[in-house]
Design a protein around this motif. Sequence first.
Motif, PDB file in Angstrom:
ATOM      1  N   ALA A 115     -10.932  -1.341   3.024  1.00 33.92           N
ATOM      2  CA  ALA A 115     -10.542  -0.841   1.708  1.00 33.92           C
ATOM      3  C   ALA A 115     -10.864   0.637   1.569  1.00 33.92           C
ATOM      4  CB  ALA A 115     -11.251  -1.649   0.622  1.00 33.92           C
ATOM      5  N   LEU A 116      -9.893   1.345   0.963  1.00 38.51           N
ATOM      6  CA  LEU A 116     -10.075   2.754   0.614  1.00 38.51           C
ATOM      7  C   LEU A 116      -9.864   2.904  -0.881  1.00 38.51           C
ATOM      8  CD1 LEU A 116      -8.150   4.538   3.522  1.00 38.51           C
ATOM      9  CD2 LEU A 116     -10.621   4.203   3.283  1.00 38.51           C
ATOM     10  N   PRO A 117     -10.742   3.575  -1.594  1.00 37.90           N
ATOM     11  CA  PRO A 117     -10.619   3.689  -3.048  1.00 37.90           C
ATOM     12  C   PRO A 117      -9.397   4.500  -3.448  1.00 37.90           C
ATOM     13  CG  PRO A 117     -12.350   5.128  -2.247  1.00 37.90           C
ATOM     14  CD  PRO A 117     -11.926   4.312  -1.080  1.00 37.90           C
ATOM     15  N   PRO A 118      -8.708   4.077  -4.520  1.00 35.72           N
ATOM     16  CA  PRO A 118      -7.546   4.836  -4.990  1.00 35.72           C
ATOM     17  C   PRO A 118      -7.972   6.002  -5.864  1.00 35.72           C
ATOM     18  CG  PRO A 118      -7.839   2.918  -6.355  1.00 35.72           C
ATOM     19  CD  PRO A 118      -8.924   2.860  -5.316  1.00 35.72           C
ATOM     20  N   LYS A 119      -6.997   6.801  -6.220  1.00 35.23           N
ATOM     21  CA  LYS A 119      -7.254   7.891  -7.144  1.00 35.23           C
ATOM     22  C   LYS A 119      -7.355   7.343  -8.574  1.00 35.23           C
ATOM     23  CE  LYS A 119      -4.843  11.355  -4.333  1.00 35.23           C
ATOM     24  NZ  LYS A 119      -3.722  12.333  -4.274  1.00 35.23           N
ATOM     25  N   ARG A 120      -7.856   8.175  -9.457  1.00 33.13           N
ATOM     26  CA  ARG A 120      -7.999   7.772 -10.872  1.00 33.13           C
ATOM     27  C   ARG A 120      -6.622   7.450 -11.454  1.00 33.13           C
ATOM     28  NH1 ARG A 120      -8.150  10.769 -15.742  1.00 33.13           N
ATOM     29  NH2 ARG A 120      -9.478   9.839 -17.354  1.00 33.13           N
ATOM     30  N   PRO A 121      -6.501   6.342 -12.221  1.00 31.73           N
ATOM     31  CA  PRO A 121      -5.187   5.988 -12.776  1.00 31.73           C
ATOM     32  C   PRO A 121      -4.713   7.018 -13.795  1.00 31.73           C
ATOM     33  CG  PRO A 121      -6.907   4.585 -13.698  1.00 31.73           C
ATOM     34  CD  PRO A 121      -7.550   5.377 -12.591  1.00 31.73           C
ATOM     35  N   ARG A 163      -2.723   5.686  -7.395  1.00 34.62           N
ATOM     36  CA  ARG A 163      -2.191   6.180  -6.124  1.00 34.62           C
ATOM     37  C   ARG A 163      -3.226   6.067  -4.995  1.00 34.62           C
ATOM     38  NH1 ARG A 163       2.409   9.114  -7.557  1.00 34.62           N
ATOM     39  NH2 ARG A 163       2.444   9.817  -9.741  1.00 34.62           N
ATOM     40  N   ASP A 164      -2.658   5.934  -3.760  1.00 33.42           N
ATOM     41  CA  ASP A 164      -3.387   6.061  -2.494  1.00 33.42           C
ATOM     42  C   ASP A 164      -4.617   5.158  -2.416  1.00 33.42           C
ATOM     43  OD1 ASP A 164      -1.511   7.979  -1.918  1.00 33.42           O
ATOM     44  OD2 ASP A 164      -2.807   9.663  -2.480  1.00 33.42           O
ATOM     45  N   GLY A 165      -4.393   3.893  -2.594  1.00 36.30           N
ATOM     46  CA  GLY A 165      -5.468   2.920  -2.431  1.00 36.30           C
ATOM     47  C   GLY A 165      -5.116   1.916  -1.349  1.00 36.30           C
ATOM     48  N   ARG A 166      -6.136   1.315  -0.773  1.00 31.03           N
ATOM     49  CA  ARG A 166      -5.901   0.255   0.206  1.00 31.03           C
ATOM     50  C   ARG A 166      -7.016  -0.785   0.048  1.00 31.03           C
ATOM     51  NH1 ARG A 166      -6.007   2.116   6.226  1.00 31.03           N
ATOM     52  NH2 ARG A 166      -8.260   1.861   5.904  1.00 31.03           N
ATOM     53  N   PRO A 167      -6.642  -1.991  -0.333  1.00 31.34           N
ATOM     54  CA  PRO A 167      -5.302  -2.473  -0.724  1.00 31.34           C
ATOM     55  C   PRO A 167      -4.899  -1.913  -2.085  1.00 31.34           C
ATOM     56  CG  PRO A 167      -6.948  -4.148  -1.169  1.00 31.34           C
ATOM     57  CD  PRO A 167      -7.675  -3.031  -0.461  1.00 31.34           C
ATOM     58  N   PRO A 168      -3.733  -2.286  -2.627  1.00 32.72           N
ATOM     59  CA  PRO A 168      -3.332  -1.748  -3.927  1.00 32.72           C
ATOM     60  C   PRO A 168      -4.343  -2.118  -5.021  1.00 32.72           C
ATOM     61  CG  PRO A 168      -1.481  -2.817  -2.838  1.00 32.72           C
ATOM     62  CD  PRO A 168      -2.696  -3.162  -2.045  1.00 32.72           C
TER      63      PRO A 168
END
Length: 514
Positions: A129-135, A161-166
């Motif tokens: 998992a990679l953290p997404p950007k602020r919504p 944006r840019d998260g894994r998973p969504p």
Amino acid sequence: MESIPGVKQLVYLCLFAILSTDLLLVHGQSVEVYPKNVTAAEGQNATLLCRTSSPLQYCRFEIPGESAIRLSDKYESKFPGFKYFGDGLEQGVCGVAIQNVKTINNGPVKCILGLDQIDIEGLIDLVVALPPKRPEIKINTELHRSSFEIDQDFQATCISRDGRPPATLQWFLDNEPIVESISAPRIVQDSLIGRNTTLYTVSIQLNRRLRASDDRKFLICRSTHPADQPQEDRFQLSVRYRPQPLQENRVYGLPLGATALVNVTITANPRPRIEWSIDGLPIAQGQQNSRFEAYQPIDLGNGTYNVTLAIAGLTVEDTTKTYYLRASNEFGSSDYSVYISSSPHVAETGIDIGSIIGIIVGVAILLVIVSVIVFARATGKWCFSGRSDEKHTAGETSDTESHTDVNKSEGKSSLMIRLNNLFKKHSNKPEAPSQTDAEDGKVSHDDEDNAAPSESTVIIDDEPQKKDEKNLVYAELVLKQSSDDTDAKIPKNTTEYAEIIYKPNEDKTKTDPK
């Protein structure tokens, strides 16, 4: 003859699929994986497990970013950060415990289980998992002077944006979740060639008809993700609307003879203009007319305003009037009727004078009805008049029937009636047996077979009755079977009769046997 383009490739794919199936199913052998999908943030632990029904010769894993890792429960691992996990190769279990997940480990993990003759494989999807950007909140509805209007269709989109998973997105209005009129999440994949990985962008849309209660509340989009703390973006709504209608307004507990303040709460945006009307006399906000003064509206926040009318020297006549109020702004107006009262008790209970009078009258009528029923029952009037006569008639009928039954039971038993213990008033001396008693006794012994209940007459002599004095006579009837006929049975439901006649004895010496 030329071959059809693509046919060769299709044949190869089919053959590959068949061979793959043979590898996975050898003599009924298959590979079970637990779990099928694993999500772990960078630096966290993860466990992967593959299992079959036969003992294994060896266990090997192929993890993205790592070389082939061979593990066994019989010896220590030679690969730092990776250890054997499971019940043992003899049980057909091949597992690995990753102590520190790296970003490069993201992707499909292959487990290879070595049997006697062939290897079988299983796949587990490992997502690092990679953290997404602020919504972000994007407003799709046009604003008019930085505001919206009531009943306007409102649209907004939240993007992570840019998260894994969504990331998972959710709408809130202040602290209340919004569950209606929300679209399904839309997910877009973004491949980053430089990092050799795939990230995801997710968005959801809100469609809502604005209400007056939405004014000045915060619209919030919140994202949750396994690799990060919850994040959010917010937008404050400004909804313009005319003063909202209210139910009938009643103000209680106003003091007579003093200055009374009539308060009404109104919701509007923007600020409303106020005008009172009393007996057809208009009074605008900030103005005074005779004993009446209209104050300026006071902003209570969130589009709520307090409107006040002051009445100097409140009288009883003032409480009988209806006060009309009009509130208006650039989006419209609303009219209100206001009623006032000096009674604090009614204000607390919510019961007016008419209701109280109705309750008192109802209770009085109920008491009258109950009293009439009790009187009729006690005196035998109306519907209760036939009960005493019925009881009396029933008693007489029962005695007559019993007497008839006695006459029909002749010859079945022999009864003897004896009258003992006759007491006179003021005297304890027993009376001599009368002639009638003797005759009755004789009959009983002479004719036992035809004996039947008899009627006896007992004559009791007593002193003459004094004036205004009631004499009491005590008598006892004793029924006994004949001693000669012990087997005779006394018939049931029979009645014995004895006549007691009282004769005042004028000459006491006549009845004295001595």
